[in-house]
Write an enzyme that holds these catalytic residues in place. Structure first.
Site, PDB file in Angstrom:
ATOM      1  CB  THR A  39      -1.287   0.043   1.469  1.00 26.69           C
ATOM      2  OG1 THR A  39      -1.788   1.555   1.217  1.00 26.69           O
ATOM      3  CG2 THR A  39      -0.547  -0.004   2.702  1.00 26.69           C
ATOM      4  CD  GLU A  40      -1.386   5.476  -2.924  1.00 30.12           C
ATOM      5  OE1 GLU A  40      -0.986   5.408  -3.893  1.00 30.12           O
ATOM      6  OE2 GLU A  40      -1.987   7.358  -2.841  1.00 30.12           O
ATOM      7  CG  ASN A  41      -1.031   4.510   3.223  1.00 31.65           C
ATOM      8  OD1 ASN A  41      -1.369   3.506   2.309  1.00 31.65           O
ATOM      9  ND2 ASN A  41      -1.539   4.243   4.495  1.00 31.65           N
TER      10      ASN A  41
END
Lengths: 219, 211
Positions: free
Chosen positions: B49-51
């Site tokens: 997940t990009e975060n």
């Protein structure tokens, strides 16, 4: 300089000047330094440029700062969300400027600022409207866009725990932009849940070393 | 061809089946998140997940949310054994540096040579938002898109040239839709399989030569 531990969030942001560029940590609410933002609202600095992944959620935190009319420009990757009504309204009325930046460029431009990099070539956005007017270069057969650093006058970040040397650890995905922003501003203020004595954080797990941190407040 | 058009779940299942074992995968916001429901535990697929996380698990159960642990859509999620957290510059280095094997995205339009338009309709009153879409599009080794093949007004979303603002050039490798799956590349769109229609019907509706 050695990290300081102001008594309050208000004291920690007391000298933020009008016209400052403020890097604000958080990805949506995770890692958002709410107490520091609330203190900045009370402090009164205006004409601010805010750098965050988003442009405020609901009516609290960044959205509240925007609603007070204190922000001239937002630099972010994803302003439009189901609860971004404060930003949406200001933008449609032409009362706020938006610089839309792909999320990886947002992170890397701050990383560059923090690492003393003057600019960098990057493949993101080639051939898209977000690269229009920017210098490009072909390197080993691939096209890259020139991107410049984003430097903050101030960074307000949320972390999980600090020790008395200002070393920070984060918790889960609330880490997000915090460690990058901590390197990229003249004044770095961290809001943490607890401060522990030196030695209570294993040096092997420190994420942001205290050299990057100027002030720590507990919230 | 198969008997009828695919549902979103069937498209997601087809995408999941094509993800190689042990891949590092990013699923975009919206429909692509459904792919996770079709990945089996023994696939060894690790979700990014990009975060700032690898090893993302399913959504958190109601009442057990931890708001320090969210996905790109800001929903509370869970961590799987072997998970890792990292900051945003590292997270996007995983994309931009070519370390992710597959990303799955939605789209407004895709061109036959793999150009992607999925971040902005270009409408003058729309508030643009790009997030990590441009970084994923150019960074992942393979970019899969899942979408309906035709817009609500009947216009094709697989086109010779995108009219919406681009997200990335020549980046989509495979397109999964309700009516067909395509391989995309420099030579154009190659029809892999149709659902509820024939190759001839589809080529005519799309107004495209399918190689």
């Amino acid at each position: 300089m050695k990290v300081r531990f102001p008594e309050s969030a208000d004291e920690a942001v007391a000298d933020v000047a009008d016209g400052s560029t403020v890097l604000v940590g958080g990805f949506g609410p995770a890692g958002m330094p709410y107490a520091l933002i609330d203190a900045l609202i009370r402090q009164g600095a205006t004409d601010l440029t805010i750098v965050n992944n988003n442009a405020g959620n609901a009516d609290t935190g960044l959205a509240a700062l925007l609603a007070e009319g204190r922000v001239r420009k937002v630099i972010c990757s994803f302003p439009r969300q189901h609860d971004s009504w404060v930003f949406d309204g200001l933008y449609r009325e032409g009362r706020i400027e938006l610089e839309l930046v792909p999320q990886g460029n947002l992170a890397e431009r701050m990383r560059a600022a923090g690492a003393g990099i003057g600019a960098f070539f990057c493949p993101t956005g080639v051939g898209t409207p977000l690269a229009e007017g920017k210098e490009t270069r072909e390197i080993d057969g691939r096209t890259y866009v020139l991107e410049y650093p984003i430097h903050g006058d101030v960074a307000l970040i949320g972390a999980h725990r600090a020790d008395r040397a200002g070393n920070l650890v984060y918790r889960k995905t609330a880490r997000n932009f915090g460690p990058v922003m901590a390197t990229a501003a003249d004044l770095v203020v961290a809001e943490v849940r607890e401060v522990v004595e030196i030695g209570a954080i294993d040096p092997e797990v420190v994420v942001t070393p205290g050299i990057f941190v100027d002030r720590v407040v507990v919230s | 061809m198969s008997g009828s058009a695919r549902t979103v779940d069937e498209i997601a299942a087809a995408v999941a089946a094509d993800i190689p074992e042990g891949s590092f995968v990013n699923l975009g916001i919206g429909q692509p998140t459904k792919v996770a429901e079709h990945l089996t535990a023994d696939s060894g697929v690790v979700l990014h997940t990009e975060n700032g996380m690898l090893g993302m698990g399913p959504l958190a159960a109601k009442g057990h949310e931890d708001w320090d642990l969210t996905n790109a859509g800001k929903q509370a999620v869970t961590e799987l054994p072997g998970a890792a957290y990292f900051h945003h510059a590292d997270s996007f280095a995983m994309m931009r540096g070519g370390h992710l094997d597959v990303c799955v995205l939605g789209a407004f339009q895709v061109s036959v040579t793999g150009d992607l338009a999925n971040w902005h309709t270009g409408a003058p009153d729309a508030i643009p938002a790009v997030g990590g879409a441009m970084d994923l599009a150019i960074g992942a080794k393979q970019v899969f898109v899942m979408m309906t093949l035709f817009a609500k007004d009947g216009s094709p979303k697989l086109v010779t040239e995108c009219t919406y603002p681009l997200t990335g050039l020549a980046c989509v490798t495979r397109l999964y839709t309700d009516l067909a799956t395509f391989d995309l590349g420099p030579r154009g769109a190659h029809l892999v399989e149709t659902f509820g229609t024939t190759p001839a019907e589809l080529a005519e509706r799309l107004g495209l030569d399918l190689v």
